[in-house]
Design a protein around this motif. Structure first.
Motif, PDB file in Angstrom:
ATOM      1  N   VAL A 277      -0.530  45.811 -25.486  1.00 10.53           N
ATOM      2  CA  VAL A 277      -1.424  45.268 -25.182  1.00 10.53           C
ATOM      3  C   VAL A 277      -1.088  43.650 -25.783  1.00 10.53           C
ATOM      4  CG1 VAL A 277      -3.832  44.658 -25.184  1.00 10.53           C
ATOM      5  CG2 VAL A 277      -3.375  46.846 -24.709  1.00 10.53           C
ATOM      6  N   ASP A 361      -2.183  51.897 -32.249  1.00  9.54           N
ATOM      7  CA  ASP A 361      -3.196  52.566 -31.483  1.00  9.54           C
ATOM      8  C   ASP A 361      -2.564  53.037 -29.997  1.00  9.54           C
ATOM      9  OD1 ASP A 361      -4.758  52.360 -33.546  1.00  9.54           O
ATOM     10  OD2 ASP A 361      -6.004  50.699 -32.528  1.00  9.54           O
ATOM     11  N   PHE A 363      -4.311  54.227 -26.594  1.00 12.00           N
ATOM     12  CA  PHE A 363      -5.308  54.790 -25.792  1.00 12.00           C
ATOM     13  C   PHE A 363      -5.263  56.069 -24.653  1.00 12.00           C
ATOM     14  CE2 PHE A 363      -6.266  50.304 -26.728  1.00 12.00           C
ATOM     15  CZ  PHE A 363      -7.677  50.373 -26.918  1.00 12.00           C
ATOM     16  N   ALA A 400     -12.890  51.420 -19.573  1.00 10.92           N
ATOM     17  CA  ALA A 400     -12.981  50.813 -20.995  1.00 10.92           C
ATOM     18  C   ALA A 400     -11.679  50.425 -21.673  1.00 10.92           C
ATOM     19  CB  ALA A 400     -13.556  52.101 -21.879  1.00 10.92           C
ATOM     20  N   PHE A 401     -10.480  51.224 -21.295  1.00  5.65           N
ATOM     21  CA  PHE A 401      -9.385  50.478 -21.693  1.00  5.65           C
ATOM     22  C   PHE A 401      -8.880  49.546 -21.078  1.00  5.65           C
ATOM     23  CE2 PHE A 401      -4.915  50.388 -20.080  1.00  5.65           C
ATOM     24  CZ  PHE A 401      -4.378  49.612 -21.019  1.00  5.65           C
ATOM     25  N   LYS A 403     -10.932  46.977 -19.819  1.00  5.42           N
ATOM     26  CA  LYS A 403     -11.305  45.880 -20.396  1.00  5.42           C
ATOM     27  C   LYS A 403     -10.962  45.409 -21.610  1.00  5.42           C
ATOM     28  CE  LYS A 403     -16.052  44.390 -21.419  1.00  5.42           C
ATOM     29  NZ  LYS A 403     -15.617  43.307 -22.405  1.00  5.42           N
ATOM     30  N   GLN A 404     -10.552  46.235 -22.456  1.00  4.82           N
ATOM     31  CA  GLN A 404      -9.873  45.637 -23.825  1.00  4.82           C
ATOM     32  C   GLN A 404      -8.560  45.128 -23.516  1.00  4.82           C
ATOM     33  OE1 GLN A 404     -10.102  47.814 -27.567  1.00  4.82           O
ATOM     34  NE2 GLN A 404     -11.472  49.425 -26.548  1.00  4.82           N
ATOM     35  N   TRP A 405      -7.616  45.810 -22.633  1.00  5.01           N
ATOM     36  CA  TRP A 405      -6.417  45.168 -22.031  1.00  5.01           C
ATOM     37  C   TRP A 405      -6.628  43.819 -21.673  1.00  5.01           C
ATOM     38  CZ3 TRP A 405      -4.087  47.099 -16.673  1.00  5.01           C
ATOM     39  CH2 TRP A 405      -3.081  46.530 -16.481  1.00  5.01           C
ATOM     40  N   ASP A 407      -9.234  41.768 -21.978  1.00  4.62           N
ATOM     41  CA  ASP A 407      -9.732  40.928 -22.809  1.00  4.62           C
ATOM     42  C   ASP A 407      -8.827  40.534 -23.931  1.00  4.62           C
ATOM     43  OD1 ASP A 407     -12.052  40.888 -21.142  1.00  4.62           O
ATOM     44  OD2 ASP A 407     -13.245  42.280 -22.325  1.00  4.62           O
ATOM     45  N   ARG A 408      -7.831  41.375 -23.965  1.00  2.00           N
ATOM     46  CA  ARG A 408      -6.822  41.270 -25.212  1.00  2.00           C
ATOM     47  C   ARG A 408      -7.455  41.244 -26.574  1.00  2.00           C
ATOM     48  NH1 ARG A 408      -2.863  36.600 -22.647  1.00  2.00           N
ATOM     49  NH2 ARG A 408      -2.953  37.471 -20.620  1.00  2.00           N
ATOM     50  N   THR A 409      -8.153  42.600 -26.600  1.00  2.00           N
ATOM     51  CA  THR A 409      -8.937  42.932 -27.754  1.00  2.00           C
ATOM     52  C   THR A 409      -8.226  43.926 -28.608  1.00  2.00           C
ATOM     53  OG1 THR A 409     -10.544  44.175 -26.677  1.00  2.00           O
ATOM     54  CG2 THR A 409     -11.056  41.915 -27.081  1.00  2.00           C
ATOM     55  N   ALA A 410      -7.147  44.334 -28.329  1.00  2.00           N
ATOM     56  CA  ALA A 410      -6.396  45.432 -28.780  1.00  2.00           C
ATOM     57  C   ALA A 410      -5.006  45.212 -28.926  1.00  2.00           C
ATOM     58  CB  ALA A 410      -6.540  46.648 -28.266  1.00  2.00           C
TER      59      ALA A 410
END
Length: 519
Positions: A277, A361, A363, A400-401, A403-405, A407-410
């Motif tokens: 990510v 991390d 996912f 859920a993954f 969204k983080q991908w 949004d670049r939050t992980a």
């Protein structure tokens, strides 16, 4: 010019599913875990529901079951480019008729392509075509000329059965009379089967024409595609004689074969690909040695045998979809294959300054057609832990993954997907999705790769284009710009009256034509 190709999907909602009865001798029944979007309008469907739309509609350019463009299987019997590569002329088959009885002409082709490029279209390759197509001319009822903004070799494939639904031909007069919503409820094409009914989350039923240029006189009067999410129910329906083709898992192949049913594999149906990510410029992933170490720590042969039950084979090139290799003359050399080498992985990590490892991390989620997702994530965590890393499994569902991908939050975390195999143009578009700097889905930052990608879209010489694609694959592999894991095989079981069948090698397509053809 770069293309970022993202598909958005619309769902049609109707009524609940009925109980199933045994099919009549004149009916072919195909049972899948899902009918995906269930869309009936090609511009809303994308490529993931081609298996029934391809019977209702004809493509401008046909394809063979093994994934080659065909002058026999499409409305166009031949096509050629101008010397500057900016004018593609398609010569149309005469006598093709829509289910309304109207003859298919160049005006229908023009209307269909422009509609596929319009603002309502959610198909997978619409954006790329929007950036390529300048105008469409119809100099004769049986001739269409597509004028492009730049020289390109891509037009025939982008409008073929090999990729998405942009090349499906619709009846202009009927669509304009019914309107978009009316057409979506009662679609009409020129394919060998006409639409009869759809029940949401249940089935789509089609009825054969008396004869058709593609199939001759079809063997079955009706074809029914049914959605049955529970695998135990699908297998029970096969045993009771209520199904002819059934999607099964890799895990239950031996059980079904032991019961006396033939199992047919779509070999290398897709690739399990891992990526990191963004932004990872401030994480250990930025170091090429770390990316190589992460790859060398994995035993792909063991992964294929254990997690995938032997129905997979090791992959070697990030985003290297194998159905694209033959045409562009790309070959996996022995040195490209990632050995399972924990010792070298540890040394690379130490050389990069991570002798004591680092947290990473992973996912862990499952996907349609990929029930092994979480088990695979656990296996990856074990491999990485064995070379001194500190993996953390994060069980989530895919949305859920995603969204983080997006949004670049992980930053630096690992995601993965079961990517459907496809030809080289489809593969190019896929790589662009992960590499284009402006794409939400971008997971690669590499200026040299960007330059190669830019060069492809402007190249009119086919051999030079192929050479650029080979360079792209070599760059992805040499820089370890991803985590290629395995090519997976997808099994389908068939009833006793379907002993032989080739499921084909076309993206998101089942070669049902072979079962239906009366030629």
């Amino acid at each position: 010019m770069r293309r970022s190709i993202l598909t958005s999907l619309l769902v049609l909602c109707l009524v609940a599913a009925p109980a199933w009865a045994q099919p009549s001798p004149g009916e072919l029944t195909v049972i899948l875990s899902s009918l995906s979007t269930e869309a009936l309008d090609p511009i809303l469907a994308g490529h993931i529901v081609k298996f029934y739309l391809s019977l209702m509609f004809d493509y401008l350019v046909g394809a063979t079951p093994d994934g080659q463009l065909s002058r026999e299987g499409g409305v166009a019997t031949r096509w050629e480019a101008s010397g500057d590569g900016k004018r593609w002329t398609f010569h149309l088959r005469r006598g093709v008729r829509f289910h309304t009885g109207d003859e298919l002409t160049a005006e229908d082709v023009k209307f269909s392509i422009l509609r596929a490029l319009g603002p309502r279209s959610t198909t997978g390759y619409a954006q790329g075509l929007r950036q390529l197509v300048k105008e469409i001319e119809t100099p004769a009822p049986d001739r269409v000329v597509i004028v492009t903004k730049d020289a390109t070799v891509m037009i025939p494939t982008l409008l073929s059965r090999l990729l998405s639904t942009e090349g499906m031909i619709l009846p202009k007069k009927y669509v304009e009379a019914k309107g978009d919503d009316g057409f979506a409820r009662a679609p009409v094409g020129s394919g060998p089967y006409r639409f009869v009914e759809q029940v949401s989350s249940s089935h789509v039923r089609l009825e054969a024409l008396p004869s058709h240029w593609r199939l001759g006189t079809p063997k079955y009067k009706t074809v029914v595609f049914k959605a049955v999410p529970e695998e135990t129910t699908r297998i029970a329906m096969l045993r009771r004689g209520e199904a002819d083709v059934v999607e099964i898992s890799r895990e239950r192949m031996k059980e079904v074969e032991g019961a006396g049913y033939a199992v047919h594999l779509r070999r290398e149906d897709g690739q399990i690909e891992g990526w990191f990510v963004q932004p990872w410029a401030q994480t250990p992933i930025r170091d090429k040695r770390v990316r190589e170490a992460l790859n060398l720590a994995i035993d792909r042969t063991e992964l294929a045998e254990t997690v995938f039950g032997g129905q997979a084979s090791p992959a070697a090139v990030p985003f290297g979809l194998s159905w694209s290799f033959p045409e562009i003359k790309f070959k996996i050399t022995p040195e490209m294959v990632y050995a399972h080498d924990p010792g070298r992985a540890k040394k690379l990590l130490a050389d990069a300054g991570y002798a004591n490892g680092f947290p990473i991390d992973i996912f862990a989620f499952q996907l349609p057609g990929f029930p092994e997702g979480r088990a695979m994530a656990e296996a990856l965590a074990g491999y990485w832990q064995s070379v001194g890393l500190k993996p953390r499994l994060i069980p989530v569902d895919y949305p859920a993954f995603r969204k983080q991908w997006f949004d670049r939050t992980a930053p630096g975390a690992l995601g993965y997907y079961n990517i459907a195999n496809r030809d080289w143009i489809g593969t190019y578009a896929l790589i662009d999705k992960y590499a284009a700097p402006t794409a939400k889905s971008a997971s690669i930052r590499d200026p040299e790769l960007d330059s190669l990608m830019d060069a492809v879209i402007h190249q009119a010489d086919r051999e030079k284009t192929y050479a650029l694609m080979r360079s792209i694959f070599n760059r992805l592999r040499s820089e370890h710009l991803g985590l290629p894991l395995v090519y997976y095989h997808t099994p389908y079981a068939t009833s006793k009256r379907v002993p032989r069948w080739n499921p084909g090698a076309i993206m998101y397509e089942l070669n049902v034509d072979e079962l239906l053809a009366g030629k």
